[in-house]
Write a protein that holds these residues in place. Structure first.
Motif, PDB file in Angstrom:
ATOM      1  N   THR A   3       0.879  -1.147   0.001  1.00 14.25           N
ATOM      2  CA  THR A   3       0.006   0.018  -0.077  1.00 14.25           C
ATOM      3  C   THR A   3       0.570   1.289  -0.102  1.00 14.25           C
ATOM      4  O   THR A   3       2.126   1.201  -0.160  1.00 14.25           O
ATOM      5  N   THR A   4       0.412   2.300   0.105  1.00 15.86           N
ATOM      6  CA  THR A   4       1.003   3.552   0.218  1.00 15.86           C
ATOM      7  C   THR A   4       0.340   4.358   1.543  1.00 15.86           C
ATOM      8  O   THR A   4      -0.999   4.146   1.837  1.00 15.86           O
ATOM      9  N   GLU A   6      -0.466   7.242   1.602  1.00 17.33           N
ATOM     10  CA  GLU A   6      -1.689   8.124   1.339  1.00 17.33           C
ATOM     11  C   GLU A   6      -2.862   7.413   1.525  1.00 17.33           C
ATOM     12  O   GLU A   6      -3.980   8.096   1.692  1.00 17.33           O
ATOM     13  N   ASP A   7      -3.047   6.049   1.680  1.00 19.77           N
ATOM     14  CA  ASP A   7      -4.293   5.672   1.688  1.00 19.77           C
ATOM     15  C   ASP A   7      -4.923   5.719   3.099  1.00 19.77           C
ATOM     16  O   ASP A   7      -5.997   5.544   3.180  1.00 19.77           O
ATOM     17  N   LEU A   8      -4.050   6.186   4.072  1.00 20.07           N
ATOM     18  CA  LEU A   8      -4.322   6.142   5.541  1.00 20.07           C
ATOM     19  C   LEU A   8      -4.774   7.610   5.751  1.00 20.07           C
ATOM     20  O   LEU A   8      -5.197   8.096   6.873  1.00 20.07           O
ATOM     21  N   ARG A   9      -4.688   8.694   4.902  1.00 15.83           N
ATOM     22  CA  ARG A   9      -4.809   9.990   5.161  1.00 15.83           C
ATOM     23  C   ARG A   9      -6.201  10.262   5.907  1.00 15.83           C
ATOM     24  O   ARG A   9      -7.361   9.853   5.369  1.00 15.83           O
ATOM     25  N   LYS A  11      -7.331   9.314   8.731  1.00 16.76           N
ATOM     26  CA  LYS A  11      -7.998   8.175   9.423  1.00 16.76           C
ATOM     27  C   LYS A  11      -7.588   8.125  10.875  1.00 16.76           C
ATOM     28  O   LYS A  11      -6.556   8.464  11.052  1.00 16.76           O
ATOM     29  N   ASP A  76      -9.273  -3.233   9.222  1.00 20.30           N
ATOM     30  CA  ASP A  76      -8.506  -2.533   8.198  1.00 20.30           C
ATOM     31  C   ASP A  76      -7.331  -2.671   8.647  1.00 20.30           C
ATOM     32  O   ASP A  76      -6.633  -1.845   9.288  1.00 20.30           O
ATOM     33  N   TYR A  78      -2.904  -3.209   8.526  1.00 16.27           N
ATOM     34  CA  TYR A  78      -1.706  -2.849   7.971  1.00 16.27           C
ATOM     35  C   TYR A  78      -0.515  -3.286   8.530  1.00 16.27           C
ATOM     36  O   TYR A  78      -0.408  -3.380   9.774  1.00 16.27           O
ATOM     37  N   HIS A  98      -2.663  -5.006   4.376  1.00 17.61           N
ATOM     38  CA  HIS A  98      -1.910  -4.142   3.446  1.00 17.61           C
ATOM     39  C   HIS A  98      -0.429  -4.148   3.770  1.00 17.61           C
ATOM     40  O   HIS A  98      -0.431  -4.328   5.257  1.00 17.61           O
TER      41      HIS A  98
END
Length: 414
Positions: A3-4, A6-9, A11, A76, A78, A98
């Motif tokens: 993942t990156t 940025e996907d967590l922005r 949250k 979700d 990571y 992720h």
């Protein structure tokens, strides 16, 4: 899947962190990145996403990681740290997370320095190593040595000192190897750090004995600065030359004795800690006795003892294990001797006066301080971080000693 960040922005994030000082520093760098992305840290029940920073150095740690990952498998999730780099199939056996690659954390973080607990700052001086240990999975995860630039390290130290850090911990898989890939050396780095203005002291991290041998005299000279704790973490793993050869450690027991004797000749009270592995494949009773003999000869203080466990992908994983009973019995025998040495070291401080600096607080009404040899001194007062004074050692508790502050202007002979 990778993942990156940025996907967590934006949250709400819950993070669990495991492993070595280096790994926990990665977590703090990750936290700073997430805060810059508008994320907030919260408890597991309120979180939109869960991050587990993993360690897999030994089998018991791996099993713990798998239990924690399974516990959040329906979230979700990571995962970062060493485990996804070398054991992704094991990770996927309990969850489908992720992946946040450690390299992404490093690329997005602006500093190699982070604040730890209390008045402690941590600087990641290097990742990876130059070794080829036959049992080690960490070198497979972290790869070859990659030293941080000297200027980045010096800038990080200056920033941490300016922010109120009084203890600077240098961390890496092998701190003594810093600079080998850049044509530089750790003694030069330590001297440059010691030249930085301010009230602070440096605790160098784990150093592979083979790396120390190449810089021994210069390293001892660098330790003469008042800004370097007289503390050395020298993981030797075994006192048997035959076992060390099977481990592919690159040195002999006599080399370890030379390192210890050289440092103690310069710093008689120096605290030298170590790591040992018991029950390595093929270890005989005689080879284990040689390990006990080396422990006594070197008088290591604060010893980490691990029962050997095979790690996938390493050469030693193909070798026959010793019975768990033997590994456990030898571990207990080594621990008994290590504790005896620890007690003897602390006893030598009884009644002595020593300078200390306050760095942590573990309980109300008391303060954790360090003396120049990195002795853990607990003072029964609520002292501010960075307090510098003198104490008389009054009692020992094996893993720490207690001390009473000497009033300014008073003195005590010890």
């Amino acid at each position: 899947m990778t993942t990156t960040l940025e996907d967590l922005r934006g949250k709400r994030i819950y993070i669990e962190s495991y492993g070595c000082t280096y790994n926990h520093a990665d977590t703090r760098r990750l936290t700073a990145i997430l805060e810059g992305l508008g994320c907030t840290l919260t408890g597991p029940d309120e979180a939109d996403a869960v991050i587990i920073n993993t360690c897999t150095v030994i089998g018991t740690t791996e099993r713990k990681m798998l239990r924690r990952l399974a516990a959040f498998a329906d979230r979700d999730l990571y995962v970062t740290g060493c485990m996804p780099l070398v054991q992704m199939e094991r990770v996927r056996s309990v969850c489908t997370p992720h992946v946040i690659l450690p390299d992404e954390i490093h690329e997005r973080s602006c500093s190699v320095g982070t604040r730890g607990a209390g008045a402690i700052g941590v600087v990641q001086v290097a990742s990876g190593c130059v070794g080829r240990c036959s049992y080690c999975i960490t070198r497979l995860a972290r790869g070859r040595l990659k030293s941080a630039p000297a200027q980045a390290i010096l800038d990080a130290v200056r920033h941490l000192v300016a922010s109120g850090a009084y203890e600077i911990q240098l961390t890496g898989q092998d701190v003594a190897a810093w600079g080998l890939d850049r044509g530089e050396s750790l003694p030069d780095l330590l001297r440059a750090i010691a030249d930085i203005p301010g009230e602070f002291a440096v605790r160098p991290g784990m150093m592979h004995p083979a790396s120390v041998l190449g810089i021994l005299d210069a390293l001892v000279e660098a330790y003469e600065s008042d800004k370097i704790f007289q503390f050395l973490h020298l993981p030797v793993q075994s006192g048997s030359d035959a076992v060390l050869e099977r481990m592919q450690r690159g040195y002999r027991a006599a080399d370890v004795v030379r390192v210890v004797d050289t440092f103690r000749a310069a710093f008689p009270d120096m605290m030298i800690s170590s790591d040992f592995i018991t029950g390595f494949p093929g270890e005989t009773d005689e080879e284990f006795q040689q390990t006990l003999d080396l422990l006594r000869r070197a008088a290591f203080v604060k010893v980490n003892i691990t029962r050997y466990s095979r790690r996938p992908g390493t050469p030693a994983a193909a070798w026959k294990d010793l019975p768990e009973r033997i590994r456990k019995d030898r571990s207990r025998a080594l621990l008994r001797e290590a504790n005896r040495i620890y007690d003897c070291y602390n006893e030598r401080w009884m009644g002595r006066e020593t300078p200390v600096v306050a760095t942590e607080k573990n309980a109300p009404g008391s303060t954790v301080c360090r003396n120049p040899c990195y002795l853990n001194v607990v003072v029964g007062e609520d002292l501010p971080f960075g307090f510098s004074g003198r104490v008389v050692i009054t009692n020992t508790r094996r893993h720490y000693v207690t001390g009473e502050r000497v009033p300014s202007g008073a003195g005590h002979r010890g």
